[in-house]
Design a protein around this motif. Structure first.
Motif, PDB file in Angstrom:
ATOM      1  N   VAL A   1       0.806  -1.230   0.000  1.00  0.00           N
ATOM      2  CA  VAL A   1       0.000   0.000   0.000  1.00  0.00           C
ATOM      3  C   VAL A   1       0.837   1.277   0.000  1.00  0.00           C
ATOM      4  O   VAL A   1       0.294   2.362  -0.250  1.00  0.00           O
ATOM      5  N   ALA A   2       2.134   1.200   0.275  1.00  0.00           N
ATOM      6  CA  ALA A   2       2.969   2.401   0.363  1.00  0.00           C
ATOM      7  C   ALA A   2       3.083   3.113  -0.979  1.00  0.00           C
ATOM      8  O   ALA A   2       3.134   2.483  -2.039  1.00  0.00           O
ATOM      9  N   SER A   3       3.153   4.441  -0.913  1.00  0.00           N
ATOM     10  CA  SER A   3       3.387   5.226  -2.123  1.00  0.00           C
ATOM     11  C   SER A   3       4.778   4.955  -2.673  1.00  0.00           C
ATOM     12  O   SER A   3       4.984   4.843  -3.888  1.00  0.00           O
ATOM     13  N   ARG A   4       5.761   4.855  -1.758  1.00  0.00           N
ATOM     14  CA  ARG A   4       7.129   4.509  -2.134  1.00  0.00           C
ATOM     15  C   ARG A   4       7.706   3.592  -1.074  1.00  0.00           C
ATOM     16  O   ARG A   4       7.358   3.681   0.116  1.00  0.00           O
ATOM     17  N   VAL A   5       8.627   2.735  -1.501  1.00  0.00           N
ATOM     18  CA  VAL A   5       9.321   1.816  -0.603  1.00  0.00           C
ATOM     19  C   VAL A   5      10.790   2.203  -0.580  1.00  0.00           C
ATOM     20  O   VAL A   5      11.445   2.266  -1.625  1.00  0.00           O
ATOM     21  N   ILE A   6      11.312   2.482   0.611  1.00  0.00           N
ATOM     22  CA  ILE A   6      12.730   2.797   0.787  1.00  0.00           C
ATOM     23  C   ILE A   6      13.481   1.511   1.114  1.00  0.00           C
ATOM     24  O   ILE A   6      13.123   0.795   2.054  1.00  0.00           O
ATOM     25  N   ALA A   7      14.513   1.215   0.351  1.00  0.00           N
ATOM     26  CA  ALA A   7      15.395   0.080   0.638  1.00  0.00           C
ATOM     27  C   ALA A   7      16.688   0.615   1.225  1.00  0.00           C
ATOM     28  O   ALA A   7      17.236   1.608   0.739  1.00  0.00           O
ATOM     29  N   ALA A   8      17.191  -0.046   2.276  1.00  0.00           N
ATOM     30  CA  ALA A   8      18.388   0.429   2.970  1.00  0.00           C
ATOM     31  C   ALA A   8      19.664   0.197   2.173  1.00  0.00           C
ATOM     32  O   ALA A   8      20.710   0.757   2.502  1.00  0.00           O
ATOM     33  N   SER A   9      19.594  -0.641   1.131  1.00  0.00           N
ATOM     34  CA  SER A   9      20.760  -0.929   0.291  1.00  0.00           C
ATOM     35  C   SER A   9      20.279  -1.516  -1.021  1.00  0.00           C
ATOM     36  O   SER A   9      19.106  -1.897  -1.166  1.00  0.00           O
ATOM     37  N   GLU A  10      21.183  -1.614  -1.996  1.00  0.00           N
ATOM     38  CA  GLU A  10      20.847  -2.269  -3.257  1.00  0.00           C
ATOM     39  C   GLU A  10      20.509  -3.738  -3.016  1.00  0.00           C
ATOM     40  O   GLU A  10      19.624  -4.294  -3.665  1.00  0.00           O
ATOM     41  N   GLN A  11      21.222  -4.359  -2.079  1.00  0.00           N
ATOM     42  CA  GLN A  11      20.941  -5.753  -1.741  1.00  0.00           C
ATOM     43  C   GLN A  11      19.505  -5.899  -1.220  1.00  0.00           C
ATOM     44  O   GLN A  11      18.770  -6.807  -1.624  1.00  0.00           O
ATOM     45  N   THR A  12      19.094  -4.998  -0.333  1.00  0.00           N
ATOM     46  CA  THR A  12      17.735  -5.051   0.195  1.00  0.00           C
ATOM     47  C   THR A  12      16.715  -4.796  -0.907  1.00  0.00           C
ATOM     48  O   THR A  12      15.651  -5.430  -0.940  1.00  0.00           O
ATOM     49  N   LYS A  13      17.018  -3.903  -1.822  1.00  0.00           N
ATOM     50  CA  LYS A  13      16.119  -3.657  -2.957  1.00  0.00           C
ATOM     51  C   LYS A  13      15.879  -4.940  -3.740  1.00  0.00           C
ATOM     52  O   LYS A  13      14.725  -5.284  -4.070  1.00  0.00           O
ATOM     53  N   GLN A  14      16.945  -5.655  -4.048  1.00  0.00           N
ATOM     54  CA  GLN A  14      16.799  -6.899  -4.803  1.00  0.00           C
ATOM     55  C   GLN A  14      16.006  -7.937  -4.012  1.00  0.00           C
ATOM     56  O   GLN A  14      15.219  -8.704  -4.576  1.00  0.00           O
ATOM     57  N   ASP A  15      16.195  -7.958  -2.687  1.00  0.00           N
ATOM     58  CA  ASP A  15      15.434  -8.890  -1.844  1.00  0.00           C
ATOM     59  C   ASP A  15      13.943  -8.533  -1.837  1.00  0.00           C
ATOM     60  O   ASP A  15      13.082  -9.420  -1.831  1.00  0.00           O
ATOM     61  N   ILE A  16      13.638  -7.237  -1.831  1.00  0.00           N
ATOM     62  CA  ILE A  16      12.238  -6.793  -1.852  1.00  0.00           C
ATOM     63  C   ILE A  16      11.559  -7.252  -3.140  1.00  0.00           C
ATOM     64  O   ILE A  16      10.424  -7.732  -3.135  1.00  0.00           O
ATOM     65  N   ILE A  17      12.272  -7.112  -4.242  1.00  0.00           N
ATOM     66  CA  ILE A  17      11.722  -7.550  -5.526  1.00  0.00           C
ATOM     67  C   ILE A  17      11.552  -9.070  -5.543  1.00  0.00           C
ATOM     68  O   ILE A  17      10.512  -9.596  -5.959  1.00  0.00           O
ATOM     69  N   ARG A  18      12.571  -9.771  -5.038  1.00  0.00           N
ATOM     70  CA  ARG A  18      12.578 -11.234  -5.099  1.00  0.00           C
ATOM     71  C   ARG A  18      11.534 -11.863  -4.182  1.00  0.00           C
ATOM     72  O   ARG A  18      10.802 -12.762  -4.591  1.00  0.00           O
ATOM     73  N   PHE A  19      11.464 -11.391  -2.944  1.00  0.00           N
ATOM     74  CA  PHE A  19      10.578 -12.022  -1.963  1.00  0.00           C
ATOM     75  C   PHE A  19       9.165 -11.451  -1.957  1.00  0.00           C
ATOM     76  O   PHE A  19       8.195 -12.160  -1.674  1.00  0.00           O
ATOM     77  N   LEU A  20       9.034 -10.144  -2.236  1.00  0.00           N
ATOM     78  CA  LEU A  20       7.745  -9.481  -2.077  1.00  0.00           C
ATOM     79  C   LEU A  20       7.102  -9.085  -3.396  1.00  0.00           C
ATOM     80  O   LEU A  20       5.972  -8.593  -3.411  1.00  0.00           O
ATOM     81  N   ASN A  21       7.844  -9.254  -4.485  1.00  0.00           N
ATOM     82  CA  ASN A  21       7.312  -8.973  -5.820  1.00  0.00           C
ATOM     83  C   ASN A  21       6.831  -7.530  -5.957  1.00  0.00           C
ATOM     84  O   ASN A  21       5.805  -7.253  -6.589  1.00  0.00           O
ATOM     85  N   VAL A  22       7.562  -6.604  -5.353  1.00  0.00           N
ATOM     86  CA  VAL A  22       7.227  -5.178  -5.455  1.00  0.00           C
ATOM     87  C   VAL A  22       7.800  -4.638  -6.760  1.00  0.00           C
ATOM     88  O   VAL A  22       8.950  -4.943  -7.123  1.00  0.00           O
TER      89      VAL A  22
END
Length: 372
Positions: free
Chosen positions: A141-162
């Motif tokens: 539901v968030a307007s934007r998602v902040i990732a603490a690192s590039e690694q976390t960004k990739q994990d968000i895409i991989r696990f949460l399909n954002v």
């Protein structure tokens, strides 16, 4: 703009999430004083932990909800945001209040890591399920998602399909106290209070399995190092494994420090000969950044976000390779040219994470949301 913050951990958490929350709130208020900032927390246990910026408004539950602060934060806070006419709300620690998408406020959620999904075996199933439900709901539901690192960004895409278009990487920073050298008097007082050895290797972080403190003491033992290790961090059940190994092998130069305050850390870092942090998984790795800013050579894990955080200021290793760890420790302790290079390049790399860089990046995300 009226900005609301999830300030629970700013007021009540002494470590990572608390540090991040205090860092963001303090610096957004300092850099952009034209905004009105509201700090929402179910309680304040230690009034001295966080000196909130002047002019901020603290929101706490009243009436019935005083006895159910956690429920208020999850299920009632959206109603309070509407009452306070909040324009943008930032969930600073992996969650957003229920129903926020139906409010007038835009929302931003920071995801620090997804360790509970990468390593589910480290968590009780009930906790893991709660964490997963919160991050899935918040990122949906968030307007934007902040990732603490590039690694976390990739994990968000991989696990949460954002969708990648909704994710922004905004690095964390550390406290300004690590930017300056402490006085000689402070250094001496700190050494005396904690009975520190004159030289030591340093580890700072929760004493838990994924951070691999046991592997460090095993490397010191098998590498025949006659060099002290100082450990600062909250103990979990994993500490018993470390303690048993130390007792079984007769290692006598491992120092576990207790009652260390945040203000003690700069002197403890600066007094060390090197910092070692061979964690298997992190979202960012604030202790590595603290060490870089303290002018200390760093040994940390290859791959993942720690390589991002350390940059060329880190000597990178496979934390499961004991011989590689032994070799890295020996290099840092015995090779002055390498030490000097790591300190120099680490200091330059750390500038990337100063608030003059990170806070405007975050504020631009806020503005993006408002202009959607």
């Amino acid at each position: 703009m009226r900005i609301g913050f999830d300030a629970k951990r700013a007021f009540n958490n002494y470590s990572g999430l608390g540090n991040y929350s205090r860092y963001i709130i303090s610096n957004i208020c300092r850099f952009y004083p034209e905004n009105e900032c509201f700090l929402y927390t179910p309680k304040i246990v230690d009034a001295e932990l966080f000196n909130e910026p002047a002019g901020t408004i603290i929101g706490k539950p009243g009436g019935f909800w005083k006895k159910s602060g956690s429920l208020w934060r999850t299920f009632r806070l959206t109603q309070q945001l509407n009452k306070d006419a909040i324009d943008l709300y930032h969930g600073l620690s992996n969650e957003l209040p229920y129903g926020i998408q139906k409010s007038r406020a835009k929302s931003v959620i920071t995801i620090h890591d997804l360790i509970f999904m990468e390593h589910p075996e480290l968590y009780k199933s009930i906790n893991r399920n709660i964490y997963e439900k919160k991050v899935r709901s918040g990122t949906r539901v968030a307007s934007r998602v902040i990732a603490a690192s590039e690694q976390t960004k990739q994990d968000i895409i991989r696990f949460l399909n954002v969708d990648e278009s909704r994710i922004r990487v905004v690095y964390q920073g550390c406290h300004r106290q690590f930017y300056s050298r402490v006085s000689e008097e402070t250094m001496q007082n700190t050494h005396q209070r904690f009975a520190l050895p004159s030289e030591y290797l340093l580890y700072v972080g929760t004493i838990e399995e994924r951070k691999n403190l046991l592997k460090i003491v095993q490397a010191l033992h098998h590498g025949n190092f006659d060099f002290p290790l100082v450990v600062v961090g909250r103990k979990t059940a994993y500490f018993n494994q470390v303690k048993q190994f130390i007792e079984r092998t007769g290692l006598s130069n491992v120092y576990f420090l207790d009652q260390v305050q945040a203000s003690d850390l700069p002197a403890i870092y600066q007094g060390s000969s090197g910092f070692i942090y061979p964690s298997s998984y992190e979202g960012f790795g604030i202790p590595v950044l603290e060490a870089l800013n303290s002018g200390v050579p760093v040994i940390t894990s290859r791959g993942g976000c720690l390589e991002e955080t350390a940059g060329k200021g880190g000597l990178l290793i496979d934390p499961t390779d004991q011989e590689e760890m032994i070799h890295a420790i020996r290099q840092v302790l015995e090779t002055s040219a390498l030490r000097d290079r790591l300190i120099r390049e680490g200091g330059a790399h750390a500038l990337k994470f100063r608030e003059e860089q990170t806070i405007p990046s975050l504020y631009n995300v806020y503005l993006e949301c408002m202009h959607d």
